[in-house]
Design a protein around this motif. Structure first.
Motif, PDB file in Angstrom:
ATOM      1  N   HIS A  72       0.807  -1.227   0.000  1.00 65.37           N
ATOM      2  CA  HIS A  72       0.000   0.000   0.000  1.00 65.37           C
ATOM      3  C   HIS A  72       0.844   1.283   0.000  1.00 65.37           C
ATOM      4  O   HIS A  72       0.291   2.387   0.096  1.00 65.37           O
ATOM      5  N   GLN A 189     -11.474  -3.505  -3.432  1.00 64.64           N
ATOM      6  CA  GLN A 189     -10.787  -3.807  -4.706  1.00 64.64           C
ATOM      7  C   GLN A 189     -11.736  -3.823  -5.898  1.00 64.64           C
ATOM      8  O   GLN A 189     -11.301  -3.742  -7.040  1.00 64.64           O
ATOM      9  N   SER A 194     -10.650   4.400  -3.960  1.00 63.50           N
ATOM     10  CA  SER A 194     -10.442   3.961  -2.568  1.00 63.50           C
ATOM     11  C   SER A 194     -10.106   5.151  -1.684  1.00 63.50           C
ATOM     12  O   SER A 194      -9.340   6.042  -2.077  1.00 63.50           O
ATOM     13  N   LEU A 196      -8.191   4.997   0.619  1.00 61.67           N
ATOM     14  CA  LEU A 196      -6.786   4.864   1.024  1.00 61.67           C
ATOM     15  C   LEU A 196      -5.982   6.085   0.601  1.00 61.67           C
ATOM     16  O   LEU A 196      -5.025   6.473   1.268  1.00 61.67           O
ATOM     17  N   ARG A 209      -9.571  -3.282   5.485  1.00 60.50           N
ATOM     18  CA  ARG A 209      -9.563  -4.193   4.327  1.00 60.50           C
ATOM     19  C   ARG A 209      -9.563  -5.640   4.819  1.00 60.50           C
ATOM     20  O   ARG A 209      -9.270  -5.908   5.981  1.00 60.50           O
ATOM     21  N   ILE A 226      -5.310   0.460   7.448  1.00 58.48           N
ATOM     22  CA  ILE A 226      -4.246   1.416   7.161  1.00 58.48           C
ATOM     23  C   ILE A 226      -4.711   2.739   7.764  1.00 58.48           C
ATOM     24  O   ILE A 226      -5.856   3.168   7.513  1.00 58.48           O
TER      25      ILE A 226
END
Ligand code: PMP
Length: 353
Positions: A72, A189, A194, A196, A209, A226
């Protein structure tokens, strides 16, 4: 001797579960329809020989966290791993929830967010999504201004509706929520975007996740988040010592060598999802656009529970969400292999005839 009473605030809530019945086509729990890559299984079998089973596992799951951090492009201190993303969510509620605190959820959404909050003695402040299941920022504002939640849960793509929140909605919630914002990306996914990309030190946002879906590892029970390093440090303090066994740590670390295979699976599922949606267009059902590996749909001329039973009679199991609040008449189907999807569509057409 009478049995002791359980904690009163548990209120004898029913657990969250889907019936595990023996059918030929199982499309009810959003798992991957495919087994993991053969190479992964071989690598894991070899690794098994090297595990010191008489010793506790690496408490910090160092190698797994480094591998996830590389994947990541974050620092290992920003990665927290647990037994499924459900345990990640539970650790968040243990660390940031508890008596006198609350979480915010926007229904309909993943039932475990409020369930785990209740189990950890955390109050739940609930808002409703719009009729099209998108987030209503006015509702978000009212809920978070009223409850000042320690955690605001989003779920993107959202289970059971399949819709993903767009970046502007997540940014807006981050601006409104006073505590931690948790974006549950168990199905991340399969989506176009995302959250993120918004994770940063100093920003009270974490993204969860799982290995249960795209990685074809539901049986291994491995999930992670994360987020900012200080949040990860707090979670490490509430989780039980040595909670992640050595076998699981190896399983996750080795899975990350098979990113190409994982992406191929995602591609197949997304193509099949579009094929099912196109087929729904020719049936008397309303279906919601999905960015996930499942689709929410509502038969228009028959009761949802009757259609569910009709499918089961044809050995196809989907999730009966027809009595869930806000989802009257709806069913949720997991995208399976092309053959499973053909069987599902044929059974559905027969039931709806
Ligand atoms: N979040 C969501 C939105 C889910 O649908 C699920 C699986 N049902 C989970 C988390 C839990 O996944 P895991 O297997 O990683 O505990």
């Amino acid at each position: 001797m009478p049995f002791p009473e359980p904690r009163e605030d548990l209120g004898l809530r029913e657990g969250y579960h889907s019936p595990q019945v023996n059918v030929s086509v199982r499309l009810n729990t959003n798992e991957s329809p495919l087994p993991p890559p053969a190479g992964w299984l071989e690598a894991l079998a070899a690794e098994l020989q090297a595990i010191d089973f008489n010793r506790y596992p690496d408490r910090g799951a160092t190698d797994l966290r480094h591998a996830l951090a590389d994947f990541h492009e974050v620092r290992p201190e920003q990665v927290f791993c647990a037994n499924g993303s459900n345990e990640v969510l539970q650790s968040l509620c243990l660390a940031y929830g508890g008596p006198g605190r609350s979480v915010a959820v926007f229904e309909p959404t993943y039932a475990l967010h409020s369930h785990i909050a209740h189990l950890t003695g955390t109050a739940v402040a609930e808002g409703q999504r719009r009729p099209d299941f998108s987030l209503d920022l006015d509702v978000v504002y009212d809920v978070v201004a009223g409850a000042e939640p320690a955690i605001t849960f989003l779920c993107s793509p959202n289970n059971p509706t399949g819709l993903a929140d767009d970046p502007s909605a997540v940014r807006a919630v981050l601006g409104l929520a006073p505590g931690l914002v948790v974006v549950d990306e168990a199905y991340g996914q399969f989506a176009d975007w995302s959250a993120l990309s918004l994770v940063e030190e100093g920003v009270p946002l974490v993204v969860t996740r799982t290995f249960s879906k795209t990685w074809s590892m539901a049986a291994a029970r491995l999930g992670y988040l994360i987020g900012p390093a200080p949040v990860v440090e707090m979670l490490e303090r509430v989780v039980l010592p040595y909670h992640l066994d050595s076998f699981k740590q190896a399983a996750g670390r080795l899975a990350l060598r098979f990113v190409g295979e994982m992406e191929e699976r995602v591609g197949l599922i997304v193509r099949e999802r579009q094929r099912i949606l196109a087929a729904f267009g020719r049936l008397p059902v309303t279906a919601w656009p999905s960015q996930s590996n499942f689709i929410l749909f509502r038969p228009e001329q028959r009761k949802g529970s009757e259609v569910w039973q009709g499918l089961l009679d044809r050995s196809v199991l989907v999730r009966d969400t027809s009595s869930w609040p806000g989802l009257a008449g709806c069913l949720r189907v997991t995208v399976g292999t092309p053959e499973e999807n053909d069987a599902f569509l044929a059974a559905l057409a027969a039931v709806l005839k």
